[in-house]
Write a protein that holds these residues in place. Structure first.
Motif, PDB file in Angstrom:
ATOM      1  N   TRP A 221       0.879  -1.370  -0.038  1.00 15.49           N
ATOM      2  CA  TRP A 221      -0.075  -0.072  -0.040  1.00 15.49           C
ATOM      3  C   TRP A 221       0.843   1.306  -0.025  1.00 15.49           C
ATOM      4  O   TRP A 221       0.508   2.407  -0.597  1.00 15.49           O
ATOM      5  N   GLN A 222       2.072   1.490   0.693  1.00 11.75           N
ATOM      6  CA  GLN A 222       2.824   2.453   0.821  1.00 11.75           C
ATOM      7  C   GLN A 222       3.258   2.927  -0.700  1.00 11.75           C
ATOM      8  O   GLN A 222       3.218   3.938  -0.972  1.00 11.75           O
ATOM      9  N   ASN A 223       3.938   2.071  -1.370  1.00  9.86           N
ATOM     10  CA  ASN A 223       4.383   2.095  -2.609  1.00  9.86           C
ATOM     11  C   ASN A 223       3.268   2.400  -3.566  1.00  9.86           C
ATOM     12  O   ASN A 223       3.524   3.243  -4.243  1.00  9.86           O
ATOM     13  N   LEU A 224       2.076   1.865  -3.605  1.00  8.03           N
ATOM     14  CA  LEU A 224       1.115   2.492  -4.346  1.00  8.03           C
ATOM     15  C   LEU A 224       0.741   3.848  -4.015  1.00  8.03           C
ATOM     16  O   LEU A 224       0.266   4.416  -5.321  1.00  8.03           O
ATOM     17  N   GLY A 225       0.706   4.078  -2.709  1.00  5.39           N
ATOM     18  CA  GLY A 225      -0.080   5.521  -2.526  1.00  5.39           C
ATOM     19  C   GLY A 225       1.479   6.424  -3.148  1.00  5.39           C
ATOM     20  O   GLY A 225       0.725   7.530  -3.583  1.00  5.39           O
ATOM     21  N   ILE A 226       2.494   6.214  -3.338  1.00  7.79           N
ATOM     22  CA  ILE A 226       3.452   6.935  -3.274  1.00  7.79           C
ATOM     23  C   ILE A 226       3.234   7.024  -5.052  1.00  7.79           C
ATOM     24  O   ILE A 226       3.344   8.301  -5.692  1.00  7.79           O
ATOM     25  N   LEU A 227       3.116   6.131  -5.701  1.00  5.75           N
ATOM     26  CA  LEU A 227       2.962   6.221  -7.253  1.00  5.75           C
ATOM     27  C   LEU A 227       1.752   6.813  -7.394  1.00  5.75           C
ATOM     28  O   LEU A 227       1.619   7.687  -8.632  1.00  5.75           O
ATOM     29  N   ALA A 228       0.701   6.659  -6.691  1.00  5.02           N
ATOM     30  CA  ALA A 228      -0.702   7.464  -7.182  1.00  5.02           C
ATOM     31  C   ALA A 228      -0.399   8.969  -6.806  1.00  5.02           C
ATOM     32  O   ALA A 228      -0.926   9.605  -7.601  1.00  5.02           O
ATOM     33  N   VAL A 229       0.267   9.391  -5.871  1.00  2.91           N
ATOM     34  CA  VAL A 229       0.512  10.697  -5.759  1.00  2.91           C
ATOM     35  C   VAL A 229       1.170  11.365  -7.053  1.00  2.91           C
ATOM     36  O   VAL A 229       0.898  12.253  -7.415  1.00  2.91           O
ATOM     37  N   TRP A 230       2.389  10.562  -7.485  1.00  5.09           N
ATOM     38  CA  TRP A 230       3.161  11.032  -8.438  1.00  5.09           C
ATOM     39  C   TRP A 230       2.061  11.292  -9.856  1.00  5.09           C
ATOM     40  O   TRP A 230       2.274  11.950 -10.694  1.00  5.09           O
ATOM     41  N   ALA A 231       1.469  10.062  -9.884  1.00  8.70           N
ATOM     42  CA  ALA A 231       0.460   9.934 -11.071  1.00  8.70           C
ATOM     43  C   ALA A 231      -0.385  11.190 -11.102  1.00  8.70           C
ATOM     44  O   ALA A 231      -0.812  11.709 -12.137  1.00  8.70           O
TER      45      ALA A 231
END
Length: 275
Positions: A251-261
């Motif tokens: 979830w943490q990595n997905l959250g970081i990618l979502a913010v960048w997206a």
């Protein structure tokens, strides 16, 4: 039929092919197919998206150059088990960011985007077609790199099959969105020559400092926390957690990618210049 009736029928008759724009879905499919063919026919793009990641995977898996972190059992990890997820992340970045930024930047310089912008295909449809071309290329990349990694002895260790597949798909999709936004932002705001230089420079910097080949643990602790927020680090670490360590949904990595997206795509939509 009288001459008057014949003339009236000719004036209001049905012509073949029927004039007018094709359905939107057909236009997007046609443009996506064209974008894919152009990308696959470009030798420089193939070098960047296929040859370099494959060579890096083979070279660093066969030669004992890097010190691989210990696995979950405390033993020495396998080089290919560590490298394969990172190289998959690198492949996504090379296509969605570097390749797309350079190609779109030169299309903008030569006026291609300006002409396409006044075609029946709307601007968002053009970007959708470009995204579809990126996804098709990534599928081919991932299939090739997975086959090479398995031949080199890669042994993915996932959790439940459904969870592993879902996690990998989410990571790849969000990573593609994040890098696409950044690539389009660069292509739509900088000159083509500046985009070419900047995109390649960022590619090299993230290759070294994004945890793809060199583990983030090799960097100073102060730098690790910053580097871990980069999209390439979030994508490679997330894939590594799932495919090497058998973790659940990262979830943490997905959250970081979502913010960048969100930030990248939002900024690209706001500042992209078509001319």
């Amino acid at each position: 039929m009288t001459a008057t009736e014949t003339g009236s029928a000719a004036a209001t008759g049905t012509f073949a092919p029927r004039p007018g724009a094709a359905p939107l879905s057909r236009m997007i499919r046609a443009q996506a197919a064209l974008e894919t063919r152009m990308l696959l026919r470009n030798g420089e793009q193939l070098l960047l998206t296929v040859v370099i990641p494959t060579l890096l995977l083979v070279l660093f898996s066969a030669v004992d150059i890097i010190e691989v972190p210990t696995d979950t059992a405390g033993g020495a990890g396998s080089s290919v088990d560590f490298l394969a997820p990172g190289i998959l992340a690198l492949a996504v970045m090379s296509t969605a960011f570097t390749g797309q930024a350079i190609a779109t930047g030169f299309e903008r310089r030569y006026g291609v985007l300006k002409r396409l912008a006044v075609s029946p295909l709307p601007r968002w449809g053009l970007m959708t077609a470009k995204t579809c071309a990126v996804l098709v290329t990534e599928v081919l990349q991932i299939a090739l790199l997975t086959a090479v990694a398995l031949a080199l002895g890669w042994s993915p260790h996932g959790a439940a099959l459904y969870t592993s597949v879902l996690s990998v798909v989410l990571l790849l999709l969000l990573g593609t969105a994040a890098f696409s936004g950044l690539g389009l932002l660069m292509a739509g705001t900088l000159k083509a020559e500046a985009t070419l230089a900047a995109a390649n420079l960022v590619f090299l910097l993230l290759l070294v400092g994004g945890g793809v080949i060199v583990p983030l643990t090799k960097f100073p602790e102060a730098a690790q926390s910053v580097l871990g927020l980069l999209p390439i680090a979030a994508l490679s670490d997330g894939l590594r957690d799932v495919l090497q360590h058998g973790a659940g949904i990262p979830w943490q990595n997905l959250g970081i990618l979502a913010v960048w997206a969100v930030l990248g795509l939002g900024a690209a939509a706001r500042f992209f210049r078509w001319e």
